[in-house]
Design an enzyme around this catalytic site. Structure first.
Site, PDB file in Angstrom:
ATOM      1  N   LYS A   1       0.827  -1.201   0.000  1.00  0.00           N
ATOM      2  CA  LYS A   1       0.000   0.000   0.000  1.00  0.00           C
ATOM      3  C   LYS A   1       0.868   1.260   0.000  1.00  0.00           C
ATOM      4  O   LYS A   1       0.660   2.188  -0.771  1.00  0.00           O
ATOM      5  CB  LYS A   1      -0.921  -0.015   1.214  1.00  0.00           C
ATOM      6  CG  LYS A   1      -2.022   1.024   1.192  1.00  0.00           C
ATOM      7  CD  LYS A   1      -2.976   0.775   2.348  1.00  0.00           C
ATOM      8  CE  LYS A   1      -4.126   1.755   2.337  1.00  0.00           C
ATOM      9  NZ  LYS A   1      -5.074   1.499   3.444  1.00  0.00           N
TER      10      LYS A   1
ATOM     11  N   HIS B   1      -6.896 -35.404  14.817  1.00  0.00           N
ATOM     12  CA  HIS B   1      -5.779 -36.215  15.287  1.00  0.00           C
ATOM     13  C   HIS B   1      -4.702 -35.343  15.931  1.00  0.00           C
ATOM     14  O   HIS B   1      -3.551 -35.770  16.060  1.00  0.00           O
ATOM     15  CB  HIS B   1      -5.202 -37.025  14.128  1.00  0.00           C
ATOM     16  CG  HIS B   1      -6.182 -38.001  13.554  1.00  0.00           C
ATOM     17  ND1 HIS B   1      -6.298 -39.300  14.003  1.00  0.00           N
ATOM     18  CD2 HIS B   1      -7.130 -37.854  12.592  1.00  0.00           C
ATOM     19  CE1 HIS B   1      -7.250 -39.916  13.336  1.00  0.00           C
ATOM     20  NE2 HIS B   1      -7.784 -39.063  12.473  1.00  0.00           N
TER      21      HIS B   1
ATOM     22  N   GLY C   1      -5.846  -3.337   4.646  1.00  0.00           N
ATOM     23  CA  GLY C   1      -5.103  -4.477   4.114  1.00  0.00           C
ATOM     24  C   GLY C   1      -5.871  -5.774   4.153  1.00  0.00           C
ATOM     25  O   GLY C   1      -5.856  -6.557   3.197  1.00  0.00           O
ATOM     26  N   ARG C   2      -6.578  -6.028   5.252  1.00  0.00           N
ATOM     27  CA  ARG C   2      -7.286  -7.308   5.383  1.00  0.00           C
ATOM     28  C   ARG C   2      -8.549  -7.364   4.533  1.00  0.00           C
ATOM     29  O   ARG C   2      -9.212  -8.395   4.474  1.00  0.00           O
ATOM     30  CB  ARG C   2      -7.587  -7.586   6.848  1.00  0.00           C
ATOM     31  CG  ARG C   2      -8.273  -6.457   7.591  1.00  0.00           C
ATOM     32  CD  ARG C   2      -8.121  -6.677   9.113  1.00  0.00           C
ATOM     33  NE  ARG C   2      -8.655  -5.597   9.904  1.00  0.00           N
ATOM     34  CZ  ARG C   2      -7.990  -4.479  10.189  1.00  0.00           C
ATOM     35  NH1 ARG C   2      -6.790  -4.282   9.697  1.00  0.00           N
ATOM     36  NH2 ARG C   2      -8.521  -3.565  10.975  1.00  0.00           N
TER      37      ARG C   2
ATOM     38  N   GLU D   1       9.527  -5.614   4.708  1.00  0.00           N
ATOM     39  CA  GLU D   1       9.629  -6.997   4.260  1.00  0.00           C
ATOM     40  C   GLU D   1       9.476  -7.100   2.743  1.00  0.00           C
ATOM     41  O   GLU D   1      10.247  -7.786   2.066  1.00  0.00           O
ATOM     42  CB  GLU D   1       8.553  -7.858   4.947  1.00  0.00           C
ATOM     43  CG  GLU D   1       8.655  -7.913   6.461  1.00  0.00           C
ATOM     44  CD  GLU D   1       7.794  -6.872   7.155  1.00  0.00           C
ATOM     45  OE1 GLU D   1       7.429  -7.091   8.312  1.00  0.00           O
ATOM     46  OE2 GLU D   1       7.483  -5.823   6.511  1.00  0.00           O
TER      47      GLU D   1
ATOM     48  N   GLU E   1      -6.865  -8.869  13.962  1.00  0.00           N
ATOM     49  CA  GLU E   1      -6.320  -7.553  13.656  1.00  0.00           C
ATOM     50  C   GLU E   1      -7.412  -6.495  13.735  1.00  0.00           C
ATOM     51  O   GLU E   1      -7.154  -5.336  14.071  1.00  0.00           O
ATOM     52  CB  GLU E   1      -5.670  -7.542  12.265  1.00  0.00           C
ATOM     53  CG  GLU E   1      -4.820  -6.303  12.003  1.00  0.00           C
ATOM     54  CD  GLU E   1      -3.975  -6.423  10.746  1.00  0.00           C
ATOM     55  OE1 GLU E   1      -2.847  -6.960  10.830  1.00  0.00           O
ATOM     56  OE2 GLU E   1      -4.441  -5.976   9.671  1.00  0.00           O
TER      57      GLU E   1
ATOM     58  N   LYS F   1       7.095  -2.669  13.899  1.00  0.00           N
ATOM     59  CA  LYS F   1       7.783  -2.045  12.773  1.00  0.00           C
ATOM     60  C   LYS F   1       8.638  -0.871  13.244  1.00  0.00           C
ATOM     61  O   LYS F   1       9.754  -0.643  12.756  1.00  0.00           O
ATOM     62  CB  LYS F   1       6.770  -1.561  11.736  1.00  0.00           C
ATOM     63  CG  LYS F   1       6.005  -2.667  11.032  1.00  0.00           C
ATOM     64  CD  LYS F   1       5.045  -2.086  10.007  1.00  0.00           C
ATOM     65  CE  LYS F   1       4.283  -3.168   9.265  1.00  0.00           C
ATOM     66  NZ  LYS F   1       3.342  -2.611   8.266  1.00  0.00           N
TER      67      LYS F   1
END
Length: 532
Positions: free
Chosen positions: A206, A384, A267-268, A212, A353, A515
């Site tokens: 964005k 399991h 973002g999400r 990263e 978030e 960050k």
């Protein structure tokens, strides 16, 4: 401005507290009421919801709906659709719904935004089809065959999840890969199978400054260069999706390879924007538009359904009932379809978030539990692993089961595979609800030939308290439309819960702190032992 009342002081909240007492009917009792069970079935946008395995009765549901009314959730939802600045801490509108409603002739968010959305959506779809047709060439003029998406958070989780879920419709010569982790191994294990001459990268950020993403992109460019790509032709291999197109252009990306999103896209929620470019490349423009339509149909549902038939609202209410009144501080998501293997990480970001907050919208400290810890994975695998804890542990865990009614693979025994999967899912929901008492276990062991003393000794270890609540969501098949509806269903559920709790679901300042510390330490040298 409406005065703020903390949710725990509202009359409906106090009423719910008085209901959630030890003498409240158990799920065994509730499930014996056939008319009740039938009334707790709901269909919307191709999804069937069965919440009869939730520990609620008519009185509790009435109180929960009263809570939603007291918290003015309808007005808050209208404010979002109208483009009001409901994200108060960032002074922004929250208009991911506009990304899948650009077709409306009179959109509540205004024609200008719809035109912007349509322009970018058309650009994404046209470019995706061009890539799928083999019309995008690399530096040797060979067609691009592999696209690597570079992004983190919402720039990765949504497109990655949907690409995996919809792989049955991804009949494309272009293979789409995803790299989000800045760990060098993550990029290396992707690139070692690919060829620089036929590989392109979609850089998703964005701000176009995400540490990263920028680090991975620099490494990808070096890989292209070392593979023989001339500097003046590298632009053929690079695409950018950003809210700052001028930054991408200044870094050598060409205008026809830069796709725009806006600051009102969280973002999400960004898969509905140009962030969905790699997904559109994988499944095609028509299927991608079907995904958006599924979400748009769920948007229409929440705006028109009565409260008793509003699927996201009902999910939100039973979630609050479990979280705040029964003490279920985690929500387990169990999809019983392997193509939904990335759904849980996607929903983790969506829920935690958004609602992992400890301040009300007025800045005062929250006095109730907010977002549950959301976790889980494929149901068959979980049986399991951690289902033991859900059945017999000391935590009360609520569960969302997600089932798919039809099997689309062409294995000769596919129908039998599918029968076993669904049998297990239905059995788990029943077992969590009903449990098995010590007396019932002793009787079972005695019937199997065990002595009375042995049965009495072993029975406590093989008994189950039950009363574990769950909801089952059914999809007819994992198709673009139904997946879009499912994703929007959870989006709106999260919104409703935030509206009731009185928190801001649309900022994420907790993401920023790490960050900030990383920037403060980035100039420090490593000491040779991995530390600073």
């Amino acid at each position: 401005m409406r005065s703020f009342t903390p949710v725990h002081l509202s009359p409906a909240w106090l009423s719910l507290q008085s209901l959630a007492q030890p003498n409240f009917p158990s799920l065994r009792e509730l499930l014996s009421d056939v008319p009740r069970n039938a009334s707790m079935q709901l269909d919307a946008c191709g999804i069937h919801m069965d919440y009869s395995y939730q520990r609620v009765n008519t009185q509790a549901m009435q109180a929960l709906h009263a809570l939603a009314s007291e918290r003015c959730v309808d007005a808050q939802m209208r404010a979002m659709f109208n483009g009001e600045h409901i994200n108060a801490t960032e002074k922004r509108s929250v208009l991911h719904v506009a990304l899948r409603g650009s077709h409306l002739s009179h959109p509540p968010w205004g024609v200008a935004i719809s035109k912007q959305v349509k322009t970018q959506l058309d650009k994404v779809c046209l470019f995706a089809e061009k890539m799928r047709a083999g019309a995008c060439a690399g530096y040797t003029n060979l067609p691009i065959t592999d696209v690597v998406n570079i992004g983190i958070g919402g720039s990765d989780l949504g497109p990655r999840m949907a690409t995996q879920a919809l792989q049955t419709v991804a009949n494309s010569p272009v293979r789409v890969h995803f790299v989000s982790n800045v760990d060098a191994w993550s990029l290396q294990q992707t690139l070692h199978r690919l060829k620089p001459a036929t590989t392109a990268f979609v850089v998703q950020s964005k701000s176009f400054t995400t540490q990263e993403t920028i680090t991975i992109t620099a490494s990808a460019k070096r890989w292209l260069s070392d593979g023989g790509c001339p500097a003046d032709l590298m632009q053929r291999h690079l695409m950018a999706v950003t809210a700052r197109p001028e930054v991408a252009l200044s870094q050598g990306f060409t205008a026809d390879h830069v796709f725009e999103l806006w600051d009102w896209v969280g973002g999400r929620y960004s898969i509905w924007s140009a962030i969905g470019l790699p997904l559109a490349m994988a499944i095609g423009a028509t299927a991608y538009r079907d995904l958006l339509q599924g979400a748009a149909d769920m948007d229409a549902h929440v705006q028109t359904a009565t409260p008793e038939n509003n699927m996201p609202l009902l999910m939100a209410l039973v979630g609050i009932w479990n979280r705040n009144f029964w003490g279920a501080d985690s929500l387990h998501i169990a999809p019983y379809a392997s193509c939904l293997g990335m759904l849980v990480p996607y929903l983790q970001q969506m829920d935690m978030e958004s609602n992992g907050k400890s301040r009300y919208t007025d800045g005062s400290a929250v006095q109730v539990g907010t977002s549950p810890v959301l976790w889980g994975g494929l149901g068959i695998d979980g049986q399991h692993a951690y289902f033991q804890m859900i059945h017999q542990g000391t935590h009360l865990v609520a569960t969302d089961f997600i089932g798919v009614k039809t099997e689309t693979t062409d294995l000769p025994m596919a129908a039998e595979h599918h029968r076993v999967v669904l049998l297990n899912m239905k059995a788990q929901a029943q077992a969590l609800a009903m449990g098995r008492s010590i007396e019932e276990t002793q009787a079972m062991l005695a019937k199997d030939g065990m002595s009375e003393d042995e049965a009495a000794q072993l029975a406590p270890h093989r008994s189950y308290a039950g009363n574990r609540p769950s909801t089952t969501l059914w999809m007819q098949a994992v198709k673009p439309h139904s997946l879009g509806a499912l994703m929007a269903l959870y989006e709106h559920k999260v919104f409703y819960q935030a509206a009731i709790w009185g928190i801001n679901a649309f900022d994420q300042w907790g993401v920023e702190l790490g960050k900030t510390f990383a920037k403060q330490t980035q100039s420090l040298p490593l000491d040779g032992r991995g530390g600073f």
